[in-house]
Write an enzyme that holds these catalytic residues in place. Structure first.
Site, PDB file in Angstrom:
ATOM      1  N   GLU A 119       0.935  -1.225   0.074  1.00  0.00           N
ATOM      2  CA  GLU A 119       0.188   0.156   0.128  1.00  0.00           C
ATOM      3  C   GLU A 119       0.785   1.260   0.008  1.00  0.00           C
ATOM      4  O   GLU A 119       0.547   2.130  -0.688  1.00  0.00           O
ATOM      5  CB  GLU A 119      -1.072   0.029   1.110  1.00  0.00           C
ATOM      6  N   GLU A 139      -4.242  -9.327   3.674  1.00  0.00           N
ATOM      7  CA  GLU A 139      -4.836  -8.938   5.236  1.00  0.00           C
ATOM      8  C   GLU A 139      -6.300  -9.715   5.499  1.00  0.00           C
ATOM      9  O   GLU A 139      -6.445  -9.925   6.710  1.00  0.00           O
ATOM     10  CB  GLU A 139      -5.580  -7.626   4.959  1.00  0.00           C
TER      11      GLU A 139
END
Length: 725
Positions: A119, A139
């Protein structure tokens, strides 16, 4: 909150005017809050300084970043003080500082760029990586969703279908594939990585390459009508594959929000959803499993003595049946040279054939090249005697469960193997002291209990007796790690940890059926709870021969708390032996598809009359919750005994054993973690009530009674609660 010493970033400005910001937080440069704050400071400094024209972000020691620091989850979840909100911090740092910067930045990615690491990279204006770099957003494996803008930037870089697949499966992509998807802009060799990124950053500044803010890119997004179809399909797939989980659906909603209402709306929705999921039971359970799995290789009094594992090069496997050939497969796959011993040539060829078939199925699936297959096969050598055992470092015996046969083999091994050789047995139920009774080498005897199929199932139970040397345990832990198994060290008793904990599982189901519950309904409910299959379907798969033999061990050793049903022996008499014979509790067609058999009623009635049990109307229409609890709480009760007797070192080891050995759903945190979500008082009262109605099988053990009386969690370390008062 970061690991100590604190994680940080460094800033280094070159003569070319490019500032290199390096993330440093060993071992994987995880993004603790310290690192994120330091990243912001380094950025602010680079933007302030007149000698800086452009920025490169990279990670120390050949790893970009493994993602957000999971150890920080615990602190945020307990919420003892006003906790920082990671998602909102990320908007501040990544969107408002990195992406919005008036100086271009390029991510130079080697090793890992996972989760928050990827990210950070996606917030930069370009990405360069090496061919071995792994980029992904895993995640969902921890019960949350990407919380640092990943749900918004990934779809804009690679398109909706690809991004949803990456997030929902948690599978990372490597360099070339990432380039094909548009996730990175170039793939270069590790020694050219930072230099290329520096030039690229200057090229962006001078207009020779595009300056791209990922968040506002739209060329990869499918048109709205098509997008809606993709979301619909993704939701349907998710509900089918993970019916008990909501967080994958929340992830799809957040991606959709960004497509429909724009990326900023998507970012705020993501930050809120991340915060909410972080406090949900699923996340707590999966984070518990994450740490429990890493904790199994720490054994007090064994792994803290500073012993180094000895080099194990040559391993012998005695017995080439299903288990032996599976163990041999696992070993050659990890480059061990293996001697496989059988009693005659026919059995030996069959054993070698099984290993070959196991490896060939990998070639068929494209997971192994033909060349690698031949190289791996060449590590295996078949023998009919103990002649070549004089050079082996470890033997694993995997013959049938017969005490005198095993004793004979271990006496032979002691004569034939070098004095340092570890003597391991793959028995699943027999007491190790019996196995080694006729030897003098009790310090080298150890249990290496694999689960079937041995080259696929991830768990390895390492069984120690009071004589096993710490060195042998450390050596086997090392071998376990090298063959990619999660090892759990347990004490010696009938059934060890996994089979012993779960022996009441099928017995409880039999008891329910004899008292009037519907057999197929039980399997349906247990599968719905999250097990791969119900107890009856499992018995069919394993085969009744094995089921009856192991059951007999428990009946013999724990007579006061077993339930003896005649149902399986009655089916066995009629040659219904499970899936292999196409008939067991179910009927099986050519494709091994199971369907209920109306004939089964008569067997149940016969078993009921032999047991002298009458139908209990309460059990005929049992609510799902009661089916789950009556099946699993006896397992919890036995797990408490396993802990109390010191067979398992800690409750978390039993959680891992239940998940990896029996398929207990990881998102429920394992058997003890799940039990503690119900509470010791509640479990005690239910078992107590059933034991009055249905006998000693349900009787709560002293450990459980003790914890319930004091309101202490079942899994709390015994330092916090002495079980024997």
């Amino acid at each position: 909150m970061g690991s100590s010493p604190k994680g940080r970033t460094t800033l280094d400005v070159g003569a070319d005017g490019v500032a290199v910001i390096t993330i440093i937080n060993p071992p994987v440069n995880s993004l603790s809050l310290d690192v994120l704050n330091s990243l912001k400071q380094s950025y602010d400094e680079a933007l302030r300084r007149n000698d800086v024209k452009a920025i490169v972000v990279t990670g120390a020691n050949g790893k970009f970043s493994g993602g957000f620091d999971i150890t920080a989850f615990g602190g945020i979840q307990t919420g003892k003080e006003e906790q920082p909100k990671p998602g909102f911090i990320a908007v501040e740092i990544l969107t408002k500082t990195v992406e919005a910067a008036r100086k271009p930045s390029v991510a130079a990615i080697d090793g890992l760029a996972l989760g928050g690491g990827l990210e950070v990279a996606m917030a930069c204006h370009a990405r360069i990586c090496t061919s071995v770099a792994q980029l992904g957003l895993p995640e969902l494996q921890l019960g949350v969703l990407p919380g640092f803008g990943g749900t918004q930037r990934l779809p804009r870089l690679v398109g909706l279908s690809e991004s949803l697949q990456m997030m929902l499966t948690s599978k990372p992509v490597k360099g070339e594939e990432a380039l094909g998807l548009g996730l990175v802009d170039a793939v270069v060799s590790p020694n050219e990585l930072v230099a290329t990124a520096r030039r690229w950053a200057l090229d962006i500044l001078e207009g020779r390459r595009p300056w791209v803010a990922s968040l506002y890119k739209t060329d990869k997004l499918e048109p709205l009508g098509e997008a809606r179809e993709i979301f619909k399909f993704a939701r349907a797939q998710t509900k089918k594959q993970a019916p008990n989980l909501t967080h994958p659906l929340v992830c799809i909603d957040v991606v959709e929000e960004g497509v429909v209402s724009g990326p900023l709306a998507g970012l705020w929705k993501e930050a809120e959803a991340f915060q909410e999921l972080l406090h949900a039971d699923t996340c707590k359970s999966l984070v518990h499993i994450f740490f429990a799995q890493r904790g199994t290789s720490k054994v007090p009094g064994i792994t803290d003595r500073g012993l180094m594992p000895r080099q194990v090069r040559n391993v012998a496997v005695v017995g080439g049946g299903l288990m032996g050939s599976g163990i041999a497969t696992a070993l050659v796959l990890s480059n061990y040279s293996v001697i496989l011993k059988e009693v005659n040539d026919k059995f030996l060829q069959a054993g070698i054939g099984r290993v070959k078939a196991n490896l060939q199925s990998r070639v068929k699936k494209g997971n192994m090249t033909q060349e690698k297959f031949e190289k791996t096969m060449s590590l295996l050598k078949g023998v009919l005697d103990y002649e070549s055992f004089k050079d082996v470092d470890m033997v694993i015996e995997a013959v049938i469960e017969n005490v005198s046969l095993k004793q004979q083999i271990f006496a032979d091994l002691e004569r034939s193997c070098p004095p340092h050789c570890i003597l391991a047995t793959n028995t699943s139920t027999i007491d190790l002291n019996l196995v080694g009774e006729k030897t003098r080498s009790r310090d080298r005897i150890i249990g290496a209990h694999f689960f079937s199929p041995a080259h696929i199932m991830p768990l390895l139970e390492i069984v120690r007796t009071q004589h096993t040397s710490p060195q042998a345990i450390v050596d086997l832990l090392d071998v376990g790690k090298k063959i990619k198994k999660t090892p759990v060290v347990v004490g010696n008793c009938t059934g060890f940890a996994v089979n012993r904990m779960f022996f009441p599982y099928t017995m409880a189901a039999m008891l329910l059926v004899e008292h009037g519950a519907d057999l197929y309904q039980i399997d349906k409910v247990i599968t719905k709870f999250g097990m791969p299959m119900g107890p009856f379907r499992l018995a069919d798969l394993v085969g009744f021969g094995v089921a009856i033999a192991t059951g007999a061990q428990f009946v013999q050793n724990f007579p006061e708390r077993t339930y003896k049903s005649m149902l399986t022996p009655l089916l066995q008499e009629d040659k219904r032996l499970g899936e292999a014979t196409r008939k067991g509790f179910y009927l099986y067609d050519d494709r091994r598809k199971a369907s209920p058999d109306p004939e089964l009623k008569k067997y149940v009635e016969k078993a009921r009359s032999i047991s002298g049990v009458s139908i209990d109307p309460k059990l005929v229409k049992l609510p799902e919750k009661d089916i789950v609890e009556m099946t699993f709480l006896p397992v919890v009760n036995e797990a408490c005994r396993v802990l109390d007797e010191g067979i398992a070192v800690k409750a978390a080891d039993l959680d891992i054993a239940s998940v990896m050995g029996m398929g207990f759903p990881p998102y429920r945190g394992g058997i003890m973690f799940w039990a503690d979500s119900l509470g010791s008082k509640y479990i005690y009262s239910r078992l107590e009530e059933w034991s009055k109605l249905y006998g000693g099988f349900f009787k709560p053990c002293a450990y459980l009674a003790n914890r319930a009386a004091r309101g202490i969690p079942l899994g709390a370390p015994s330092g916090q609660a002495k079980s024997r008062m």
